[in-house]
Every structure is written in C-alpha cells, then in structure tokens.
Design a protein around this motif. Structure first.
Motif, PDB file in Angstrom:
ATOM      1  N   GLN A   1      -4.050  14.133  23.556  1.00 45.84           N
ATOM      2  CA  GLN A   1      -3.643  12.954  24.115  1.00 45.84           C
ATOM      3  C   GLN A   1      -2.781  11.348  23.814  1.00 45.84           C
ATOM      4  OE1 GLN A   1      -7.410  10.611  25.092  1.00 45.84           O
ATOM      5  NE2 GLN A   1      -7.727  12.146  26.807  1.00 45.84           N
ATOM      6  N   ALA A   2      -2.686  11.941  21.614  1.00 46.53           N
ATOM      7  CA  ALA A   2      -1.843  11.506  20.896  1.00 46.53           C
ATOM      8  C   ALA A   2      -2.162  11.635  19.521  1.00 46.53           C
ATOM      9  CB  ALA A   2      -1.880   9.485  21.317  1.00 46.53           C
ATOM     10  N   VAL A   3      -0.929  11.274  19.503  1.00 46.98           N
ATOM     11  CA  VAL A   3      -0.805  11.715  16.912  1.00 46.98           C
ATOM     12  C   VAL A   3      -0.811  10.272  16.386  1.00 46.98           C
ATOM     13  CG1 VAL A   3       0.259  12.943  15.894  1.00 46.98           C
ATOM     14  CG2 VAL A   3       0.146  14.501  18.080  1.00 46.98           C
ATOM     15  N   PHE A   4      -1.504  10.720  15.457  1.00 44.82           N
ATOM     16  CA  PHE A   4      -1.497   9.393  14.165  1.00 44.82           C
ATOM     17  C   PHE A   4      -1.257  10.067  12.836  1.00 44.82           C
ATOM     18  CE2 PHE A   4      -5.930   8.092  16.982  1.00 44.82           C
ATOM     19  CZ  PHE A   4      -4.404   7.076  18.468  1.00 44.82           C
ATOM     20  N   LEU A   5       0.041   9.117  12.526  1.00 40.17           N
ATOM     21  CA  LEU A   5       0.417   9.922  11.326  1.00 40.17           C
ATOM     22  C   LEU A   5       0.525   8.472  11.100  1.00 40.17           C
ATOM     23  CD1 LEU A   5       2.658  11.257  14.042  1.00 40.17           C
ATOM     24  CD2 LEU A   5       2.976  13.027  11.486  1.00 40.17           C
ATOM     25  N   ASP A   6       0.111   9.289   9.255  1.00 38.29           N
ATOM     26  CA  ASP A   6       0.259   8.234   7.904  1.00 38.29           C
ATOM     27  C   ASP A   6       1.871   7.897   7.050  1.00 38.29           C
ATOM     28  OD1 ASP A   6      -0.525   6.627   5.648  1.00 38.29           O
ATOM     29  OD2 ASP A   6      -0.645   8.688   4.284  1.00 38.29           O
ATOM     30  N   MET A   7       2.341   7.501   6.428  1.00 35.89           N
ATOM     31  CA  MET A   7       3.364   6.871   5.945  1.00 35.89           C
ATOM     32  C   MET A   7       3.390   7.518   4.801  1.00 35.89           C
ATOM     33  SD  MET A   7       5.544   3.578   5.966  1.00 35.89           S
ATOM     34  CE  MET A   7       4.826   2.476   4.574  1.00 35.89           C
ATOM     35  N   ASP A   8       3.092   7.232   3.694  1.00 37.72           N
ATOM     36  CA  ASP A   8       3.180   7.313   2.624  1.00 37.72           C
ATOM     37  C   ASP A   8       2.764   8.562   2.294  1.00 37.72           C
ATOM     38  OD1 ASP A   8       4.541   4.575   1.427  1.00 37.72           O
ATOM     39  OD2 ASP A   8       2.829   3.860   1.722  1.00 37.72           O
ATOM     40  N   GLY A   9       3.152   9.455   1.472  1.00 47.03           N
ATOM     41  CA  GLY A   9       3.005  10.834   1.145  1.00 47.03           C
ATOM     42  C   GLY A   9       2.728  11.680   2.764  1.00 47.03           C
ATOM     43  N   THR A  10       3.194  11.149   3.135  1.00 50.63           N
ATOM     44  CA  THR A  10       2.875  12.174   4.592  1.00 50.63           C
ATOM     45  C   THR A  10       3.958  12.444   5.729  1.00 50.63           C
ATOM     46  OG1 THR A  10      -0.051  11.347   5.349  1.00 50.63           O
ATOM     47  CG2 THR A  10       1.001  12.690   6.514  1.00 50.63           C
ATOM     48  N   LEU A  11       4.280  11.166   6.215  1.00 45.24           N
ATOM     49  CA  LEU A  11       5.770  10.989   6.939  1.00 45.24           C
ATOM     50  C   LEU A  11       6.964  10.883   5.078  1.00 45.24           C
ATOM     51  CD1 LEU A  11       5.213   9.577   9.960  1.00 45.24           C
ATOM     52  CD2 LEU A  11       5.287  11.895   8.919  1.00 45.24           C
ATOM     53  N   VAL A  12       6.360  10.303   4.415  1.00 45.69           N
ATOM     54  CA  VAL A  12       7.701   9.641   3.324  1.00 45.69           C
ATOM     55  C   VAL A  12       7.454  10.527   1.863  1.00 45.69           C
ATOM     56  CG1 VAL A  12       9.027   7.980   5.267  1.00 45.69           C
ATOM     57  CG2 VAL A  12       7.017   7.523   3.577  1.00 45.69           C
ATOM     58  N   ASP A  13       8.709  10.716   1.032  1.00 43.03           N
ATOM     59  CA  ASP A  13       7.669  10.351  -0.374  1.00 43.03           C
ATOM     60  C   ASP A  13       7.680   9.677  -1.504  1.00 43.03           C
ATOM     61  OD1 ASP A  13       6.801  12.351  -2.319  1.00 43.03           O
ATOM     62  OD2 ASP A  13       9.221  13.591  -2.502  1.00 43.03           O
ATOM     63  N   THR A  14       6.751   9.101  -0.741  1.00 41.05           N
ATOM     64  CA  THR A  14       6.587   8.066  -1.167  1.00 41.05           C
ATOM     65  C   THR A  14       5.207   7.251  -2.396  1.00 41.05           C
ATOM     66  OG1 THR A  14       5.613   6.650   0.401  1.00 41.05           O
ATOM     67  CG2 THR A  14       8.473   6.730  -0.417  1.00 41.05           C
ATOM     68  N   GLU A  15       4.135   8.056  -2.630  1.00 43.52           N
ATOM     69  CA  GLU A  15       3.297   8.127  -3.124  1.00 43.52           C
ATOM     70  C   GLU A  15       3.490   7.902  -4.595  1.00 43.52           C
ATOM     71  OE1 GLU A  15       0.475   6.489  -2.103  1.00 43.52           O
ATOM     72  OE2 GLU A  15      -0.253   7.995  -0.350  1.00 43.52           O
ATOM     73  N   GLY A  16       4.397   8.358  -5.502  1.00 41.80           N
ATOM     74  CA  GLY A  16       4.633   8.453  -6.682  1.00 41.80           C
ATOM     75  C   GLY A  16       5.637   7.093  -6.448  1.00 41.80           C
ATOM     76  N   PHE A  17       6.049   6.952  -5.467  1.00 41.02           N
ATOM     77  CA  PHE A  17       6.636   4.793  -5.906  1.00 41.02           C
ATOM     78  C   PHE A  17       5.956   4.366  -6.301  1.00 41.02           C
ATOM     79  CE2 PHE A  17      11.153   6.399  -3.278  1.00 41.02           C
ATOM     80  CZ  PHE A  17      11.372   7.382  -4.042  1.00 41.02           C
ATOM     81  N   TRP A  18       4.874   4.271  -5.473  1.00 46.16           N
ATOM     82  CA  TRP A  18       3.665   2.960  -5.693  1.00 46.16           C
ATOM     83  C   TRP A  18       3.307   3.435  -6.990  1.00 46.16           C
ATOM     84  CZ3 TRP A  18       2.469  -0.706  -2.909  1.00 46.16           C
ATOM     85  CH2 TRP A  18       3.854  -0.999  -1.473  1.00 46.16           C
ATOM     86  N   TRP A  19       2.944   4.276  -7.560  1.00 39.74           N
ATOM     87  CA  TRP A  19       2.541   4.848  -8.623  1.00 39.74           C
ATOM     88  C   TRP A  19       3.594   3.687 -10.071  1.00 39.74           C
ATOM     89  CZ3 TRP A  19      -1.544   4.289 -11.921  1.00 39.74           C
ATOM     90  CH2 TRP A  19      -1.859   4.798 -13.335  1.00 39.74           C
ATOM     91  N   ASP A  20       4.380   4.739  -9.066  1.00 40.72           N
ATOM     92  CA  ASP A  20       5.539   3.589 -10.554  1.00 40.72           C
ATOM     93  C   ASP A  20       5.124   2.166 -10.460  1.00 40.72           C
ATOM     94  OD1 ASP A  20       6.082   6.228 -11.128  1.00 40.72           O
ATOM     95  OD2 ASP A  20       8.223   6.797  -9.386  1.00 40.72           O
ATOM     96  N   ALA A  21       5.780   1.743  -9.501  1.00 39.27           N
ATOM     97  CA  ALA A  21       5.201   0.241  -8.971  1.00 39.27           C
ATOM     98  C   ALA A  21       4.309  -0.773  -9.862  1.00 39.27           C
ATOM     99  CB  ALA A  21       5.421  -0.141  -7.696  1.00 39.27           C
ATOM    100  N   GLU A  22       2.641   0.044  -9.492  1.00 34.76           N
ATOM    101  CA  GLU A  22       1.636  -0.096 -10.635  1.00 34.76           C
ATOM    102  C   GLU A  22       1.815  -0.336 -11.735  1.00 34.76           C
ATOM    103  OE1 GLU A  22      -1.244   1.051  -6.674  1.00 34.76           O
ATOM    104  OE2 GLU A  22      -0.346   2.285  -8.236  1.00 34.76           O
ATOM    105  N   VAL A  23       2.717   1.043 -12.859  1.00 38.52           N
ATOM    106  CA  VAL A  23       2.909   1.238 -13.962  1.00 38.52           C
ATOM    107  C   VAL A  23       4.052   0.301 -14.234  1.00 38.52           C
ATOM    108  CG1 VAL A  23       4.421   2.662 -15.750  1.00 38.52           C
ATOM    109  CG2 VAL A  23       2.226   3.339 -14.081  1.00 38.52           C
ATOM    110  N   ALA A  24       4.917  -0.199 -14.150  1.00 42.29           N
ATOM    111  CA  ALA A  24       5.775  -1.433 -13.983  1.00 42.29           C
ATOM    112  C   ALA A  24       6.018  -2.881 -14.431  1.00 42.29           C
ATOM    113  CB  ALA A  24       7.491  -1.029 -12.908  1.00 42.29           C
TER     114      ALA A  24
END
Length: 233
Positions: A19-42
């Motif tokens: 009936q429907a498809v639900f998608l996560d964003m960070d790390g699923t559709l876009v390669d941004t999980e590393g960006f979040w960690w970099d932001a936290e480190v900085a």
C-alpha cells in the motif's frame, strides 16, 4: 504538521498488496551519516572536547535529542541540549550547502516508485530545516508526504512517525514497506507493524522475521518490496 508536498492521496497502487513505501533519509537515501558525525566532532572540538570513535555507533540513527544528550553527558560539555542542537544543525546545514550524495540505487528506486504512483513517504529523525535542504537533492516531487523528527511528539525508535504517515496515507502499516539503515529506525518500523528492508550503513543489522537485509538499494525495486507483503521473498 507541515509537509513539503501537497496533501497525500489515499489511492493505492493497483494490482499489489503493497500500500505504501516509507523511507529513512540519512544513510538510506543520502550518504550523510558521516556528515553528522563530522558535525558532532567539529562542534564538540570547538567546545574543547574530543569524541571517542566508539561513540559513533551509539549516536547513529536516532533523534538529535538522544545523540546530542548522550555526547553532552559523555564529554561533560558545559552546554544545554537546545544550544547544542542549534550548533549541530548549523554545522550540518553548512556541510550540505552544495548538495548531498545519493546512495547507490536511490534515484532509480524513487523514480520507479513515482512512475507507478506508489504512495511514498520520507520519514526522518532529522529536523525539518535539514530535510528541506536535502529534498533539494532528492526531489520533493518524489514524496507524497515528508515527516521530520521535530514534527512528532516521539520520533524513532518509537513507532509514532511510521504510524503517523500510514494514517495520513490511509494505509495499513502491516501492508507498508520501510527502508532503513540503522537499528533505531528498524525498531521504529517494526514496532509500527511494517515490513522492513534494512540497508546497514554504519553498524550491522541482522536478518529477522519480517525483515530483509540487503547490501544496497541497488538490490531493491518495487517488485521486491511487494514480495515483503505477499511473503514470497
């Protein structure tokens, strides 16, 4: 509750129990999980603290209140949760200012779902300001509905975000497929009763009943998602 697209349609794809498809964003559709960690480190470096690499698996995939709260407690940083949230969002938004890289297979899958008029929702623990920036790369027209972590009372790992989008789309959660990359997101989807495709990004996720683990979105298409509901995978 805000949405970046027109009000969702309740028409389901014909000829399929899905009936429907639900998608996560960070790390699923876009390669941004590393960006979040970099932001936290900085951000914590600016506060005079060094983050332990082992904490990365702890904070990935969850709401910012949980990850930031954990890092404040772990480091002893003299800052409040609202203050650190602003700093982290500012740092991340600056990082994605020129667009974000899509995960392999993401553009093809979203195009296929749209071509078949499959109701599709983006369900993220990130805040609305971040989702709207990332949608510039993903294409807001690819989603019937988008929900941010700061738009629900309880975000992942609680089932609330997925129950909310299912209700908005007029769908039965047990007839919906969810694609997630972290254990936190998988827990939320499964608690809502959805079928899950896990595409691990940072930490491994084990297969389980009602859950399929794949190496990338390149292994996922509409036919594959439909088999999650019919039980023929």
């Amino acid at each position: 509750m805000t949405s970046t697209v027109p009000a969702p349609s309740t028409r389901m794809a014909e000829g399929s129990a899905l009936q429907a498809v639900f998608l996560d964003m960070d790390g699923t559709l876009v390669d941004t999980e590393g960006f979040w960690w970099d932001a936290e480190v900085a951000v914590f470096a600016d506060l005079g603290h060094v983050l332990d690499e082992s904490w990365r698996d702890v904070v990935v995939g969850g709401p910012m209140t949980r990850s930031a709260g954990y890092l404040i407690e772990a480091t002893g940083a003299d800052i409040t949760l609202p203050e650190i949230t602003v700093l982290l969002n500012d740092r991340f938004e600056a990082r994605i200012g020129h667009g974000v890289p899509l995960m392999p297979g993401a553009a093809r899958l979203l195009a296929e779902l749209a071509a078949h008029s499959m109701p599709t929702a983006l369900v993220s623990a990130s805040h609305r300001r971040i989702i709207d920036r990332v949608l510039e790369s993903l294409g807001p027209d690819k989603f019937t509905l988008t929900v941010a972590g700061d738009e629900v009372a309880r975000t992942k790992p609680h089932p609330d975000p997925y129950l909310h989008v299912a209700m908005r789309l007029g769908a039965d959660p047990t007839q919906c497929a969810v694609i997630e990359d972290t254990a936190t997101g998988v827990a939320a989807a499964e608690a809502a009763g959805c079928r899950v495709v896990a595409v691990p990004s940072v930490a491994p996720i084990a297969p389980a009943r009602g859950r399929v683990v794949v190496g990338s979105l390149e292994e996922v298409d509409l036919a594959f998602l439909s088999t999650l509901i019919t039980g023929m995978y």
